[in-house]
Each structure stands twice: as C-alpha cells, then as structure tokens.
Design a protein around this motif. Structure first.
Motif, PDB file in Angstrom:
ATOM      1  N   ALA A 150      -1.741   5.378  11.439  1.00  0.00           N
ATOM      2  CA  ALA A 150      -1.994   5.975  10.126  1.00  0.00           C
ATOM      3  C   ALA A 150      -0.699   6.357   9.431  1.00  0.00           C
ATOM      4  O   ALA A 150      -0.540   6.148   8.218  1.00  0.00           O
ATOM      5  N   ASN A 151       0.247   6.922  10.177  1.00  0.00           N
ATOM      6  CA  ASN A 151       1.532   7.282   9.585  1.00  0.00           C
ATOM      7  C   ASN A 151       2.246   6.066   9.017  1.00  0.00           C
ATOM      8  O   ASN A 151       2.855   6.132   7.939  1.00  0.00           O
ATOM      9  N   GLN A 152       2.163   4.941   9.735  1.00  0.00           N
ATOM     10  CA  GLN A 152       2.791   3.719   9.234  1.00  0.00           C
ATOM     11  C   GLN A 152       2.088   3.225   7.973  1.00  0.00           C
ATOM     12  O   GLN A 152       2.736   2.802   7.006  1.00  0.00           O
ATOM     13  N   MET A 153       0.761   3.275   7.961  1.00  0.00           N
ATOM     14  CA  MET A 153       0.012   2.832   6.783  1.00  0.00           C
ATOM     15  C   MET A 153       0.319   3.713   5.576  1.00  0.00           C
ATOM     16  O   MET A 153       0.458   3.218   4.455  1.00  0.00           O
ATOM     17  N   VAL A 154       0.414   5.016   5.785  1.00  0.00           N
ATOM     18  CA  VAL A 154       0.771   5.925   4.693  1.00  0.00           C
ATOM     19  C   VAL A 154       2.159   5.585   4.159  1.00  0.00           C
ATOM     20  O   VAL A 154       2.387   5.547   2.939  1.00  0.00           O
ATOM     21  N   LYS A 155       3.076   5.323   5.058  1.00  0.00           N
ATOM     22  CA  LYS A 155       4.448   4.960   4.667  1.00  0.00           C
ATOM     23  C   LYS A 155       4.472   3.686   3.838  1.00  0.00           C
ATOM     24  O   LYS A 155       5.228   3.569   2.859  1.00  0.00           O
ATOM     25  N   GLN A 156       3.632   2.719   4.207  1.00  0.00           N
ATOM     26  CA  GLN A 156       3.580   1.451   3.475  1.00  0.00           C
ATOM     27  C   GLN A 156       3.004   1.627   2.077  1.00  0.00           C
ATOM     28  O   GLN A 156       3.374   0.906   1.150  1.00  0.00           O
ATOM     29  N   GLY A 157       2.058   2.552   1.953  1.00  0.00           N
ATOM     30  CA  GLY A 157       1.558   2.919   0.635  1.00  0.00           C
ATOM     31  C   GLY A 157       0.470   2.058   0.038  1.00  0.00           C
ATOM     32  O   GLY A 157       0.167   2.188  -1.149  1.00  0.00           O
ATOM     33  N   HIS A 158      -0.151   1.178   0.818  1.00  0.00           N
ATOM     34  CA  HIS A 158      -1.224   0.355   0.246  1.00  0.00           C
ATOM     35  C   HIS A 158      -2.491   0.374   1.097  1.00  0.00           C
ATOM     36  O   HIS A 158      -3.239  -0.605   1.148  1.00  0.00           O
ATOM     37  N   GLY A 159      -2.746   1.499   1.734  1.00  0.00           N
ATOM     38  CA  GLY A 159      -3.988   1.673   2.480  1.00  0.00           C
ATOM     39  C   GLY A 159      -4.026   0.906   3.786  1.00  0.00           C
ATOM     40  O   GLY A 159      -2.995   0.488   4.317  1.00  0.00           O
TER      41      GLY A 159
END
Length: 256
Positions: free
Chosen positions: A128-137
């Motif tokens: 989840a932290n990586q997905m948040v960092k990527q910024g596109h869900g």
C-alpha cells in the motif's frame, strides 16, 4: 483472450506452488509482469518465473519468509527495482498445520499467526505504501478462506487468522480508498493444494468433502485465477472494494 491486466505489475506471495502459482501465471496470461515471492521452494519459484517469461512477460522470484516484517519491504523494493512498481498485490501465503485444540503447541499457534495474519498485515502495508507513493491507485487482494466464516475442529489456530485477513481487507478498504486503492478478499473453499494434501489423503474423507460441495468436486488452484483477475482489473471491478467473494463450489450455503 483479452488481456485485462495489460501493463500492470503484480506481486504474489507464496507463489511457488498451489493457488499463488496459478494466480501468478494467470495474471501473466492477462498481460501482467509478475514478482513471485517464495519461502523455500526455489525450484517451484524458478519454474513459475520461466513459465511467465515464456508468455512474454517479465518476472522475478524473491525469497522471503512473510512472517518476518522486514521481508515485506524487501519484496516490494525488489519488485519496484525489477518491474518499475506495484499495481496489484495478492496476499496469498499461508499455512495450516492441522492440530487438535486441547494440546495445541504454543509454537504451532504462534507460527500460524505470524505467517497468516502478521505476514498479511506487513505485506499489505508495504504494498500500500508503494501504491500511495506511485499516486495512481491499485488493487490489493487477500486470500482469506471459507474458514473465516465457519469453524474447524483441527483449525482453531487457522480460522482466526483467516477471519483476521477478511477484517483486514475491510478496514484497509476504508483506510486506502482515498488513495484509489481497492482492497478485497477471496474466500476459497477446499482447494487441492499442498496445505491439505495429507489431510485429504484419506479417501473416505475426500469423498465426504466432495459430497458437501453442490458442484460435486473440490477446487483446483486454477479456480482462483478468474476471481483474482476480476478483482485486479479496474475495468471489471473498478467500483468494488471491501468485498468478500466466496469461491467454494457452493459449500458454504449447503447446510441441509
């Protein structure tokens, strides 16, 4: 076949065999690049990678015991380095050493908790932290179990972990919705894998279990691929989060 996961980066835990392996390869068939996590079965992981690469997709194998919190950040960092990111995370790794309740060894209970529940928590958190960092869900899918809803005489250590995984997906769906991250649970019935191979070696017990399933058979790992791809696909399930999908051949509703 339409490729519903074209261009996506998928990470699957416990993917050297059984459900995890089937899901990893199934996602690759739909156009995804895949990171295969495994604990000990390097041959199984390597062969899964080879099969994914034969489909024209990128793949890596990353060894790690999900019971160790640091293995979560290591898995995600290796996936990002090799594939460029994580769009879909499938928390699949789990154990179920069948044992009676009254003399359950503390170490058996604690190991089951660490792998199935603690491991799910830290793995999902890292993804989840990586997905948040990527910024596109993104999409997070956890393999819970029919055992989250019903008891089992020799599963008193296991069923609470699967109920916990289901609850984790419900809570993370709320926590991560504002980031466009969907969190859902799959609840398999009895799927023929190494986790229950010894338990179902008894022919009479296997026939009894088959007789409880309205569709007349026990599940195969491949049966979990379609439901996983459905929940992974923004096209098919873009408005589905916090959901629980039974994949059990109708066993749960067969109470008569």
């Amino acid at each position: 076949m339409s490729k519903l996961l074209e261009g996506k980066r998928v990470c699957v835990t416990g993917a050297s065999a059984g459900i995890g392996r089937a899901v990893a390869i199934g996602c690759a068939r739909h156009g995804a690049d895949v990171a295969v996590n495994f604990a000990n079965d390097s041959n199984g992981a390597d062969s899964a990678v080879a099969e994914i690469e034969a489909l024209g997709q990128r793949a890596i194998a990353v060894q790690g015991d999900v019971a160790e919190a640091e293995s979560a950040t290591r898995l995600i960092s290796h996936t990002v380095k090799a594939l460029g990111g994580v769009d879909i995370f499938v928390n699949n790794a789990g154990i179920c050493p069948f044992h009676a309740f009254l003399d359950m060894p503390a170490e058996t209970f604690e190991r089951t908790m660490r792998v199935n529940l603690h491991g799910a928590y830290f793995m999902v958190q890292a993804a989840a932290n990586q997905m948040v960092k990527q910024g596109h869900g993104g999409s997070i899918i956890a393999m819970s179990s029919i055992s989250a809803l019903v008891g089992g005489e020799y599963q008193t250590h296991y069923t609470p972990t699967k109920a916990g995984v289901l609850s984790l997906m419900q809570s993370t769906a709320i926590a991560l919705g504002k980031h466009g991250i969907r969190c859902n649970a799959l609840l398999p019935g009895t799927i023929l894998t190494d986790i229950n191979k010894d338990d179902l070696a008894d022919t009479d017990k296997r026939r009894y279990m088959e007789g409880r399933v309205p569709l007349g058979r026990l599940g195969q790992p491949q049966d979990m691929v379609g439901p996983t791809v459905f929940l992974a696909s923004d096209e098919l399930s873009g408005y589905v989060t916090g959901a629980a999908l039974l994949v059990d051949g109708g066993a749960f509703v067969n109470l008569q």
